[in-house]
Design an enzyme around this catalytic site. Sequence first.
Site, mmCIF file in Angstrom:
data_model
loop_
_atom_site.group_PDB
_atom_site.id
_atom_site.type_symbol
_atom_site.label_atom_id
_atom_site.label_comp_id
_atom_site.label_asym_id
_atom_site.label_seq_id
_atom_site.Cartn_x
_atom_site.Cartn_y
_atom_site.Cartn_z
ATOM 1 N N LYS A 202 0.846 -1.209 0.000
ATOM 2 C CA LYS A 202 0.000 0.000 0.000
ATOM 3 C C LYS A 202 0.873 1.247 0.000
ATOM 4 C CE LYS A 202 -1.658 1.505 4.112
ATOM 5 N NZ LYS A 202 -1.282 2.883 4.472
ATOM 6 N N ASN A 203 1.929 1.224 0.838
ATOM 7 C CA ASN A 203 2.741 2.438 1.010
ATOM 8 C C ASN A 203 3.751 2.653 -0.109
ATOM 9 O OD1 ASN A 203 1.251 2.917 3.232
ATOM 10 N ND2 ASN A 203 2.835 2.401 4.717
ATOM 11 N N ARG B 270 -4.318 10.794 4.355
ATOM 12 C CA ARG B 270 -3.215 11.754 4.458
ATOM 13 C C ARG B 270 -2.244 11.611 3.304
ATOM 14 N NH1 ARG B 270 -1.405 13.681 8.027
ATOM 15 N NH2 ARG B 270 0.690 13.239 7.364
ATOM 16 N N CYS C 217 -4.104 12.734 12.657
ATOM 17 C CA CYS C 217 -4.840 11.460 12.656
ATOM 18 C C CYS C 217 -4.625 10.859 14.040
ATOM 19 C CB CYS C 217 -4.319 10.550 11.550
ATOM 20 S SG CYS C 217 -2.755 9.787 11.952
ATOM 21 N N ARG D 225 1.210 14.615 12.809
ATOM 22 C CA ARG D 225 1.682 14.280 11.448
ATOM 23 C C ARG D 225 1.741 15.515 10.539
ATOM 24 N NH1 ARG D 225 -0.537 8.698 9.709
ATOM 25 N NH2 ARG D 225 1.205 8.836 8.275
ATOM 26 N N PRO D 226 2.552 16.481 10.918
ATOM 27 C CA PRO D 226 2.686 17.691 10.090
ATOM 28 C C PRO D 226 3.365 17.374 8.751
ATOM 29 C CG PRO D 226 4.367 17.649 11.787
ATOM 30 C CD PRO D 226 3.466 16.471 12.054
ATOM 31 N N VAL D 227 3.293 18.331 7.848
ATOM 32 C CA VAL D 227 4.010 18.198 6.573
ATOM 33 C C VAL D 227 4.972 19.367 6.396
ATOM 34 C CG1 VAL D 227 2.271 16.790 5.399
ATOM 35 C CG2 VAL D 227 2.058 19.312 5.358
ATOM 36 N N ASP D 228 5.371 19.971 7.516
ATOM 37 C CA ASP D 228 6.247 21.156 7.448
ATOM 38 C C ASP D 228 7.562 20.867 6.718
ATOM 39 O OD1 ASP D 228 6.636 19.465 9.758
ATOM 40 O OD2 ASP D 228 8.133 20.905 10.448
ATOM 41 N N LEU D 229 8.083 19.652 6.890
ATOM 42 C CA LEU D 229 9.379 19.342 6.253
ATOM 43 C C LEU D 229 9.229 19.226 4.742
ATOM 44 C CD1 LEU D 229 10.756 16.750 8.840
ATOM 45 C CD2 LEU D 229 11.140 19.233 8.742
ATOM 46 N N ASP E 250 5.224 0.484 11.840
ATOM 47 C CA ASP E 250 3.947 -0.098 11.411
ATOM 48 C C ASP E 250 3.783 -1.536 11.870
ATOM 49 O OD1 ASP E 250 3.803 1.622 8.191
ATOM 50 O OD2 ASP E 250 3.470 2.284 10.248
ATOM 51 N N ILE F 271 8.901 6.943 16.532
ATOM 52 C CA ILE F 271 8.508 7.659 15.312
ATOM 53 C C ILE F 271 7.280 8.546 15.537
ATOM 54 C CG2 ILE F 271 7.859 7.423 12.866
ATOM 55 C CD1 ILE F 271 10.625 6.288 13.359
ATOM 56 N N ARG G 142 -8.508 -0.335 5.056
ATOM 57 C CA ARG G 142 -7.602 0.618 4.377
ATOM 58 C C ARG G 142 -6.279 -0.046 4.036
ATOM 59 N NH1 ARG G 142 -6.801 6.109 7.246
ATOM 60 N NH2 ARG G 142 -5.492 6.177 5.412
HETATM 61 C C1 EPZ Z 1 4.671 6.846 6.091
HETATM 62 O O1 EPZ Z 1 3.954 7.915 6.678
HETATM 63 C C2 EPZ Z 1 3.717 5.655 6.051
HETATM 64 N N1 EPZ Z 1 2.554 5.991 5.224
HETATM 65 C C3 EPZ Z 1 3.273 5.324 7.478
HETATM 66 O O2 EPZ Z 1 2.445 4.163 7.406
HETATM 67 C C4 EPZ Z 1 4.509 4.984 8.305
HETATM 68 O O3 EPZ Z 1 4.128 4.729 9.629
HETATM 69 C C5 EPZ Z 1 5.479 6.173 8.263
HETATM 70 O O4 EPZ Z 1 5.814 6.491 6.900
HETATM 71 C C6 EPZ Z 1 6.787 5.876 8.998
HETATM 72 O O5 EPZ Z 1 7.398 4.759 8.441
HETATM 73 C C7 EPZ Z 1 2.680 5.935 3.882
HETATM 74 O O6 EPZ Z 1 3.736 5.636 3.348
HETATM 75 C C8 EPZ Z 1 1.441 6.267 3.078
HETATM 76 P P1 EPZ Z 1 6.933 10.210 8.009
HETATM 77 P P2 EPZ Z 1 4.567 9.422 6.626
HETATM 78 O O7 EPZ Z 1 6.870 11.467 7.204
HETATM 79 O O8 EPZ Z 1 5.320 9.608 5.353
HETATM 80 C C9 EPZ Z 1 7.360 13.542 11.395
HETATM 81 C C10 EPZ Z 1 0.546 2.849 7.802
HETATM 82 O O9 EPZ Z 1 0.104 2.336 8.837
HETATM 83 N N2 EPZ Z 1 7.229 14.516 10.304
HETATM 84 O O10 EPZ Z 1 8.069 9.266 7.771
HETATM 85 O O11 EPZ Z 1 3.460 10.355 6.939
HETATM 86 C C11 EPZ Z 1 6.069 12.770 11.621
HETATM 87 O O12 EPZ Z 1 5.200 13.492 12.464
HETATM 88 C C12 EPZ Z 1 1.071 4.267 7.847
HETATM 89 O O13 EPZ Z 1 0.600 2.277 6.688
HETATM 90 C C13 EPZ Z 1 7.329 15.862 10.592
HETATM 91 O O14 EPZ Z 1 7.522 16.252 11.741
HETATM 92 O O15 EPZ Z 1 5.581 9.379 7.849
HETATM 93 C C14 EPZ Z 1 6.560 11.495 12.251
HETATM 94 O O16 EPZ Z 1 6.755 11.729 13.632
HETATM 95 C C15 EPZ Z 1 0.922 4.902 9.215
HETATM 96 N N3 EPZ Z 1 7.199 16.766 9.593
HETATM 97 C C16 EPZ Z 1 7.918 11.266 11.583
HETATM 98 O O17 EPZ Z 1 8.295 12.532 11.028
HETATM 99 C C17 EPZ Z 1 6.993 16.383 8.285
HETATM 100 O O18 EPZ Z 1 6.911 17.262 7.399
HETATM 101 C C18 EPZ Z 1 7.890 10.242 10.455
HETATM 102 O O19 EPZ Z 1 6.861 10.616 9.562
HETATM 103 C C19 EPZ Z 1 6.885 15.007 8.007
HETATM 104 C C20 EPZ Z 1 7.017 14.089 9.025
#
Ligand code: EPZ
Length: 426
Positions: free
Chosen positions: A22-23, A100, A124, A129-133, A313, A335, A405
């Site tokens: 899925k991911n 998301r 969620c 889960r911000p997207v600031d980065l 996960d 994480i 999902r």
């Molecule tokens: C991906 O989410 C996966 N989803 C998640 O799977 C998975 O848990 C996660 O990566 C970690 O491996 C998909 O691929 C669709 P991140 P993502 O950006 O990309 C922080 C599932 O169950 N962060 O690696 O959203 C964030 O808050 C889902 O299938 C920022 O602070 O995860 C987190 O603490 C759940 N700012 C950490 O980084 C940002 O701009 C990792 O998040 C982006 C992230």
Amino acid sequence: MDQILIRGGRPLSGTIPIGGAKNAALPLMAAGLLTANTLTLHNLPHLADISSMAHLLAELGVEIHMNGGVENGHTGRAFSLCAANVADTTAPYDLVRKMRASVLVLGPMLARTGHARVSLPGGCAIGTRPVDLHLKALEQLGAEIELKEGYIEARAPKGLTGASILFPVVTVGGTENLMMAATLARGETVIANAAREPEVSDLARCLQAMGAEIDGVGTDTLRIQGRESLHGADHVVVPDRIETGTYAVAAAITGGTVTLTGTRAELIETLVNSLQEAGVAVTATNDGLTVSRTGTLRGVDVMTEPYPGFPTDMQAQMMALMSVAEGASMITETIFENRFMHVPELCRMGADINVHGRSAIVRGVGGLSGAPVMATDLRASVSLVLAGLAARGETLVNRVYHLDRGYERLEAKLAACGADIERVRQ
Ligand code: EPZ
């Protein structure tokens, strides 16, 4: 809302086919926006999130042709995506709030059309889960970004220019968004502290097949030379390592033997090490792996980390397993800030778990007892199903839309291995 009813205590025995990840499928579908030609993806799982992404892309003007059923030996669907005419560049709130991962259209759409308007995904259950980065890094590529009325307004009227990006924390989505945007930027982009998840590498390989020049795939430093345009490609989605790990735990928690096909043991190496340390036998096969547990389960400590560390996960699923092991286990979630919602539900089934900040102490108990439980997020839900498979008596899991999902035909795959499990339609 449907429920899942499980009568536990039956060791699993049989074979489970694993679908495409899925991911990986979600960013791969978004990558279709990068070209006016056709991108065909094979081995896509039949999941709610995949349908949501298809719906979003169709809203943006992408033509999508699907064919279901088994093709070329893959169990998944094939999708052909053609973004010759991206009609609209807005990803609306009502679609983004459901999933998301919709934010993954931001980078490719901005790179291809020079404009993108994507609703902020909102938080969620597992965290803010911000997207600031994502946004800071896109600004380094020259994007002008504004946040207005809950939307990300991104513009790059003169196109994007390559830059050196260093992510302060590993972000899977951030790495994927930037890698896709960089493929059409002028010059070179270097992404340091990049995510190394197999789904990120799978996306990189698909982009290379589309004509992108990317070095360092699988490492924490990606080097992308931008191109004028990308062309179409055919790509087979990598197997789902989290689905693989989930059914490996199902075999272990029920004291059964299950062969997983259409996958690879090396995708879950760290998890396999933890399972073997806990007394589970794992043997690689030429099409996947066989997982068997006949003796005592031992408690092992686990800390989630970016790949190749223990996958976040799989944290909830491992906690369900450890709750019936001998001895104690410390499970630390590094994480996400709120990924222990499965704990109170597992405790209602008789587990002995105490949460202290980011760590949970699990003291193994002789056995669990079935109970009505509440699913809260995708992986927490499946950990309750796993606990129900091992528990005495009946477990009724509510709100199974979370499960749909991320797990295709979960009850059918488990029932085929002898589980007493059924979906109760409300
Ligand atoms: C991906 O989410 C996966 N989803 C998640 O799977 C998975 O848990 C996660 O990566 C970690 O491996 C998909 O691929 C669709 P991140 P993502 O950006 O990309 C922080 C599932 O169950 N962060 O690696 O959203 C964030 O808050 C889902 O299938 C920022 O602070 O995860 C987190 O603490 C759940 N700012 C950490 O980084 C940002 O701009 C990792 O998040 C982006 C992230």
